[in-house]
Design a protein around this motif. Structure first.
Motif, PDB file in Angstrom:
ATOM      1  N   LEU A   1    -104.334  68.251   7.488  1.00 13.91           N
ATOM      2  CA  LEU A   1    -102.882  68.135   7.393  1.00 13.91           C
ATOM      3  C   LEU A   1    -102.099  69.259   8.064  1.00 13.91           C
ATOM      4  N   THR A   2    -102.779  70.289   8.548  1.00 15.66           N
ATOM      5  CA  THR A   2    -102.042  71.364   9.211  1.00 15.66           C
ATOM      6  C   THR A   2    -101.229  70.787  10.367  1.00 15.66           C
ATOM      7  N   GLY A   3     -99.941  71.086  10.356  1.00 10.80           N
ATOM      8  CA  GLY A   3     -99.034  70.593  11.391  1.00 10.80           C
ATOM      9  C   GLY A   3     -98.551  69.171  11.180  1.00 10.80           C
ATOM     10  N   ARG A   4     -98.942  68.542  10.058  1.00  3.06           N
ATOM     11  CA  ARG A   4     -98.607  67.131   9.849  1.00  3.06           C
ATOM     12  C   ARG A   4     -97.761  66.866   8.608  1.00  3.06           C
ATOM     13  N   LEU A   5     -97.358  67.882   7.892  1.00  3.21           N
ATOM     14  CA  LEU A   5     -96.683  67.651   6.613  1.00  3.21           C
ATOM     15  C   LEU A   5     -95.361  66.897   6.754  1.00  3.21           C
ATOM     16  N   ASP A   6     -94.709  67.015   7.904  1.00  3.85           N
ATOM     17  CA  ASP A   6     -93.452  66.293   8.120  1.00  3.85           C
ATOM     18  C   ASP A   6     -93.670  64.895   8.702  1.00  3.85           C
ATOM     19  N   GLU A   7     -94.913  64.533   8.937  1.00  7.38           N
ATOM     20  CA  GLU A   7     -95.232  63.230   9.526  1.00  7.38           C
ATOM     21  C   GLU A   7     -94.832  62.102   8.569  1.00  7.38           C
ATOM     22  N   LYS A   8     -94.117  61.136   9.107  1.00  2.47           N
ATOM     23  CA  LYS A   8     -93.680  59.983   8.308  1.00  2.47           C
ATOM     24  C   LYS A   8     -94.862  59.047   8.067  1.00  2.47           C
ATOM     25  N   LEU A   9     -94.906  58.502   6.865  1.00  2.00           N
ATOM     26  CA  LEU A   9     -95.899  57.483   6.560  1.00  2.00           C
ATOM     27  C   LEU A   9     -95.502  56.203   7.293  1.00  2.00           C
ATOM     28  N   GLU A  10     -96.465  55.436   7.733  1.00  2.23           N
ATOM     29  CA  GLU A  10     -96.176  54.174   8.408  1.00  2.23           C
ATOM     30  C   GLU A  10     -95.356  53.260   7.503  1.00  2.23           C
ATOM     31  N   THR A  11     -95.707  53.260   6.221  1.00  2.00           N
ATOM     32  CA  THR A  11     -94.976  52.511   5.204  1.00  2.00           C
ATOM     33  C   THR A  11     -94.744  53.460   4.037  1.00  2.00           C
ATOM     34  N   PRO A  12     -93.517  53.591   3.549  1.00  2.00           N
ATOM     35  CA  PRO A  12     -93.303  54.460   2.388  1.00  2.00           C
ATOM     36  C   PRO A  12     -94.233  54.053   1.245  1.00  2.00           C
ATOM     37  N   PHE A  13     -94.682  55.043   0.483  1.00  2.00           N
ATOM     38  CA  PHE A  13     -95.628  54.830  -0.605  1.00  2.00           C
ATOM     39  C   PHE A  13     -94.927  55.040  -1.937  1.00  2.00           C
TER      40      PHE A  13
ATOM     41  N   ASN B   1     -95.692  55.291  -5.889  1.00  2.00           N
ATOM     42  CA  ASN B   1     -96.826  55.476  -6.796  1.00  2.00           C
ATOM     43  C   ASN B   1     -96.625  54.702  -8.092  1.00  2.00           C
ATOM     44  N   GLY B   2     -97.580  54.861  -8.998  1.00  2.00           N
ATOM     45  CA  GLY B   2     -97.581  54.102 -10.242  1.00  2.00           C
ATOM     46  C   GLY B   2     -96.427  54.390 -11.178  1.00  2.00           C
ATOM     47  N   ILE B   3     -95.748  55.523 -11.005  1.00  2.00           N
ATOM     48  CA  ILE B   3     -94.608  55.818 -11.880  1.00  2.00           C
ATOM     49  C   ILE B   3     -93.269  55.565 -11.186  1.00  2.00           C
ATOM     50  N   GLY B   4     -93.343  54.944 -10.004  1.00  2.00           N
ATOM     51  CA  GLY B   4     -92.121  54.522  -9.330  1.00  2.00           C
ATOM     52  C   GLY B   4     -91.511  55.514  -8.357  1.00  2.00           C
ATOM     53  N   LEU B   5     -92.197  56.626  -8.070  1.00  2.00           N
ATOM     54  CA  LEU B   5     -91.695  57.583  -7.083  1.00  2.00           C
ATOM     55  C   LEU B   5     -92.096  57.122  -5.687  1.00  2.00           C
ATOM     56  N   THR B   6     -91.165  57.167  -4.759  1.00  2.00           N
ATOM     57  CA  THR B   6     -91.443  56.750  -3.386  1.00  2.00           C
ATOM     58  C   THR B   6     -91.491  57.974  -2.484  1.00  2.00           C
ATOM     59  N   PHE B   7     -92.508  58.014  -1.643  1.00  2.00           N
ATOM     60  CA  PHE B   7     -92.706  59.113  -0.710  1.00  2.00           C
ATOM     61  C   PHE B   7     -92.644  58.584   0.717  1.00  2.00           C
ATOM     62  N   TYR B   8     -92.037  59.375   1.590  1.00  2.00           N
ATOM     63  CA  TYR B   8     -91.829  58.962   2.976  1.00  2.00           C
ATOM     64  C   TYR B   8     -92.647  59.789   3.968  1.00  2.00           C
ATOM     65  N   THR B   9     -93.072  60.983   3.559  1.00  2.00           N
ATOM     66  CA  THR B   9     -93.867  61.837   4.450  1.00  2.00           C
ATOM     67  C   THR B   9     -95.160  62.230   3.751  1.00  2.00           C
ATOM     68  N   ILE B  10     -96.150  62.631   4.559  1.00  2.00           N
ATOM     69  CA  ILE B  10     -97.417  63.073   3.982  1.00  2.00           C
ATOM     70  C   ILE B  10     -97.211  64.348   3.173  1.00  2.00           C
ATOM     71  N   GLY B  11     -96.265  65.190   3.565  1.00  2.00           N
ATOM     72  CA  GLY B  11     -95.974  66.395   2.798  1.00  2.00           C
ATOM     73  C   GLY B  11     -95.481  66.075   1.397  1.00  2.00           C
ATOM     74  N   GLU B  12     -94.628  65.060   1.274  1.00  2.00           N
ATOM     75  CA  GLU B  12     -94.153  64.648  -0.047  1.00  2.00           C
ATOM     76  C   GLU B  12     -95.321  64.180  -0.909  1.00  2.00           C
ATOM     77  N   CYS B  13     -96.236  63.454  -0.296  1.00  2.00           N
ATOM     78  CA  CYS B  13     -97.420  62.987  -1.028  1.00  2.00           C
ATOM     79  C   CYS B  13     -98.263  64.159  -1.492  1.00  2.00           C
ATOM     80  N   LEU B  14     -98.484  65.122  -0.597  1.00  2.00           N
ATOM     81  CA  LEU B  14     -99.282  66.286  -0.954  1.00  2.00           C
ATOM     82  C   LEU B  14     -98.627  67.052  -2.104  1.00  2.00           C
ATOM     83  N   LEU B  15     -97.322  67.250  -2.023  1.00  2.00           N
ATOM     84  CA  LEU B  15     -96.629  67.972  -3.090  1.00  2.00           C
ATOM     85  C   LEU B  15     -96.756  67.235  -4.424  1.00  2.00           C
TER      86      LEU B  15
END
Length: 159
Positions: free
Chosen positions: A106-118, A120-134
């Motif tokens: 993930l180095t250099g990729r944290l701002d990368e947009k997901l192809e499709t927003p994700f 999760n099971g509690i209803g939070l939506t993430f748009y970047t891989i950095g958001e997912c990692l956090l």
């Protein structure tokens, strides 16, 4: 900012690994009354979810053993295991190795947009891989609290 995020990941994971290394195999398998899972399941679940969120969402192969899906995916529990679970030492090694795999990938990729927003099971939506990692840091902390509560229940009941 990226280096700070990775340092934070290391700090959280080091705490998790220190906790697993202080645990006994016997205690790791106890499911106290009022709980669905044991300490071993929580450690494996942390590893499984972090790999799923950081690799699979980007279309990459997960690095954890394939058996982890059957043992540690959401909705699984030790009462239904049909395969032997990894030892605490194996889980500790997996959790330790996962840090460098994630950092390398993930180095250099944290701002990368997901192809499709994700979402999760509690209803939070993430748009970047950095958001997912956090989010995985929050998730790991939740399960570390579960481990603490299970351990406390075991100690109080002298199980």
């Amino acid at each position: 900012m990226e280096e700070m995020i990775f340092r934070y990941m290391d700090t959280i994971r080091d705490h998790t690994v220190n906790t697993i290394n202080e645990m006994t195999e016997e205690k790791a398998d106890v499911v106290p009354p009022g709980f669905n899972n044991n300490i071993r399941w929580n450690f494996g679940h942390i590893a499984f979810i972090q790999d799923r969120v950081t690799f699979k969402l980007l279309g990459e192969e997960m690095g954890v053993p394939k058996i982890y899906k059957l043992l540690f995916a959401p909705g699984t529990k030790p009462a239904n295991w049909q395969f032997p679970a990894p030892s605490l030492e194996e889980l500790s090694q997996e959790l330790t190795n996962q840090k460098s795999r994630i950092r390398d990938f993930l180095t250099g990729r944290l701002d990368e947009k997901l192809e499709t927003p994700f979402t999760n099971g509690i209803g939070l939506t993430f748009y970047t891989i950095g958001e997912c990692l956090l989010f995985t840091f929050y998730h790991e902390a939740l399960h570390m609290e579960s481990i603490k509560r299970i351990n406390l229940a075991i100690n109080q009941d002298n199980i």
